[in-house]
Write a protein that holds these residues in place. Sequence first.
Motif, PDB file in Angstrom:
ATOM      1  N   GLY A 178     -30.119  48.816 -60.484  1.00 24.97           N
ATOM      2  CA  GLY A 178     -30.727  48.425 -61.761  1.00 24.97           C
ATOM      3  C   GLY A 178     -31.734  47.299 -61.560  1.00 24.97           C
ATOM      4  O   GLY A 178     -32.284  47.101 -60.464  1.00 24.97           O
ATOM      5  N   ALA A 179     -31.962  46.545 -62.626  1.00 25.81           N
ATOM      6  CA  ALA A 179     -32.994  45.506 -62.589  1.00 25.81           C
ATOM      7  C   ALA A 179     -32.714  44.437 -61.534  1.00 25.81           C
ATOM      8  O   ALA A 179     -33.642  43.804 -61.031  1.00 25.81           O
ATOM      9  N   SER A 180     -31.439  44.256 -61.170  1.00 27.29           N
ATOM     10  CA  SER A 180     -31.121  43.193 -60.201  1.00 27.29           C
ATOM     11  C   SER A 180     -31.757  43.450 -58.839  1.00 27.29           C
ATOM     12  O   SER A 180     -31.985  42.512 -58.076  1.00 27.29           O
ATOM     13  N   GLY A 181     -32.038  44.708 -58.528  1.00 34.78           N
ATOM     14  CA  GLY A 181     -32.715  45.005 -57.262  1.00 34.78           C
ATOM     15  C   GLY A 181     -34.191  45.283 -57.440  1.00 34.78           C
ATOM     16  O   GLY A 181     -34.866  45.674 -56.482  1.00 34.78           O
ATOM     17  N   ARG A 182     -34.711  45.094 -58.662  1.00 35.08           N
ATOM     18  CA  ARG A 182     -36.091  45.520 -58.923  1.00 35.08           C
ATOM     19  C   ARG A 182     -36.967  44.408 -59.490  1.00 35.08           C
ATOM     20  O   ARG A 182     -38.120  44.656 -59.831  1.00 35.08           O
ATOM     21  N   GLY A 185     -30.075  47.045 -69.255  1.00 43.91           N
ATOM     22  CA  GLY A 185     -31.110  48.021 -69.626  1.00 43.91           C
ATOM     23  C   GLY A 185     -30.836  49.427 -69.133  1.00 43.91           C
ATOM     24  O   GLY A 185     -31.595  50.353 -69.437  1.00 43.91           O
ATOM     25  N   TYR A 186     -29.766  49.608 -68.373  1.00 41.29           N
ATOM     26  CA  TYR A 186     -29.410  50.933 -67.849  1.00 41.29           C
ATOM     27  C   TYR A 186     -28.138  51.479 -68.514  1.00 41.29           C
ATOM     28  O   TYR A 186     -27.630  52.516 -68.103  1.00 41.29           O
ATOM     29  N   ALA A 187     -27.633  50.739 -69.506  1.00 38.11           N
ATOM     30  CA  ALA A 187     -26.358  51.149 -70.115  1.00 38.11           C
ATOM     31  C   ALA A 187     -26.496  52.483 -70.850  1.00 38.11           C
ATOM     32  O   ALA A 187     -27.538  52.764 -71.445  1.00 38.11           O
ATOM     33  N   ARG A 188     -25.454  53.294 -70.792  1.00 32.61           N
ATOM     34  CA  ARG A 188     -25.404  54.526 -71.600  1.00 32.61           C
ATOM     35  C   ARG A 188     -24.957  54.135 -73.005  1.00 32.61           C
ATOM     36  O   ARG A 188     -24.008  53.375 -73.158  1.00 32.61           O
TER      37      ARG A 188
END
Length: 440
Positions: A71-75, A247-250
């Motif tokens: 997710g955003a933590s790697g981006r 931001g990736y939650a279903r």
Amino acid sequence: MPLNRTETRQTIGSYWEASVPQARLDRQLIGNAVFDVAVIGAGFAGLSAALRLAQAGVSVCVLEAEHVGYGASGRNGGFCCLGGTKLDEHSLIRKFGLEEARRFVAYQVAGVNLVAQRLDSWGVHADRHSKGEIYLAHRPKDFAGFQAEAAFLKENFGIKARVLSKADLDAEGYGGPTFHGGMHLPYGFALNPMAYVQTLADQVRRAGGRIFAKTPVTGISRDSDRWHLETPHGLVRTKKVLLAGNGYAREDAPRWLHGRTLPVMSSILVTRPLSDDELSAQGWTSDTMAADTRNLLHYFRLLPDRRFLFGTRGGIFENAQSLAAMYDRARVDFDDMFPAWAGVEAEHSWYGHVCLARNLTPFVGEVPGLGGIYAAMGWHGSGIAMASISGDKVAGLMLGKLQPDDLPVPLRRPFAKFPLPSLRKLYLQGAYWWYGWQDR
Ligand SMILES: Cc1cc2nc3c(=O)[nH]c(=O)nc-3n(C[C@H](O)[C@H](O)[C@H](O)COP(=O)(O)OP(=O)(O)OC[C@H]3O[C@@H](n4cnc5c(N)ncnc54)[C@H](O)[C@@H]3O)c2cc1C
């Protein structure tokens, strides 16, 4: 020669992925399992919570749809700085009063310090650089407001901001035709976020936490005193759950999330390494993290290997046409702001989701009406420090070591539903046009 648009659209992938060793791939959950706590999402928030829980002797698993840092933590841009809300300090005071606004800002500072302490104690450098961050006025009228803003920050929050004239910017290596002056805040540093998130995951494993990759949680239901988390090849039974999908939650896991968050995109390009001549042609030699004063801001920094990282907010729809337009816009903005580098190739470009909430603040706490389910999400595009400290704090709540009152009020408001949630993205499109017009 500027690159043609087809070249600029090439997504060669994340610079962070290329700059760290291949990550360990955790195994998928197969079969049924029982844990005291299940965390959904292996980013800064979920892993920070899992670390504290595992260190306290709780049996904890992290269920991740893809892999650690997917997710955003790697981006992200690697700006470990203050932030986490779309409300500025003036609005925080108006909404919550001075004392709570101060507590919230102190919490943000503590988040930055927590990340630094972790990296120090784990012996990880993570390519750290930059002492604080600088805001660059993209219009003369923004610069004209900096002196008053610096005085306001000092008086109300004890923040010692430094205002830099255009001449100061040029002398200190912040060259660019669109910058009219700057304001430096002495908090924060830059890091390689993938190095940080991978080390965080290592610490979780070392403390006894289990991480399952390729294990999306597709549904959550309750049976007597346990929550059941469904995944494609297994089921987890657990007393407590942490929602850390951001931001990736279903939106259906659990259904409470439906219509309560708004994922939007942010994109980054990273150039090839720049030569001495290229740096002096542009007049940019500073390694300080920088952002401009636009609502739809740009954020940028010179990396330790002399590549230039340039990020933009924006992009709502995740289809090929919108993504191509997002990359094109980023490249056009980069060329305008750094004209001496207009012909420099972007060797890496990628994007990710940030998470907005209707309240414009994060939520860290137990979800109303769903006893045992907690959430730590909604960092509004600034989550390295905020998700890290909030993951740790929400674990404190789950352990009963902290009470909700121990957190600043702005974090304690459960996400409100967006009106007519299916139209959320259209409202945002409207808001972006409005902001774009205001930014002129
Ligand atoms: C391009 C970009 C640039 C950014 N730049 C900065 C910056 O410079 N500084 C800063 O502070 N912040 C920045 N941010 C924001 C920051 O990266 C995020 O706020 C932060 O990483 C969020 O961490 P998190 O753990 O809450 O969520 P994430 O890191 O997004 O992790 C959520 C994880 O949950 C998983 N997941 C979701 N739903 C499920 C499910 N149902 N089952 C299993 N797994 C699930 C996802 O796969 C994902 O890996 C940026 C973000 C982007 C996208």
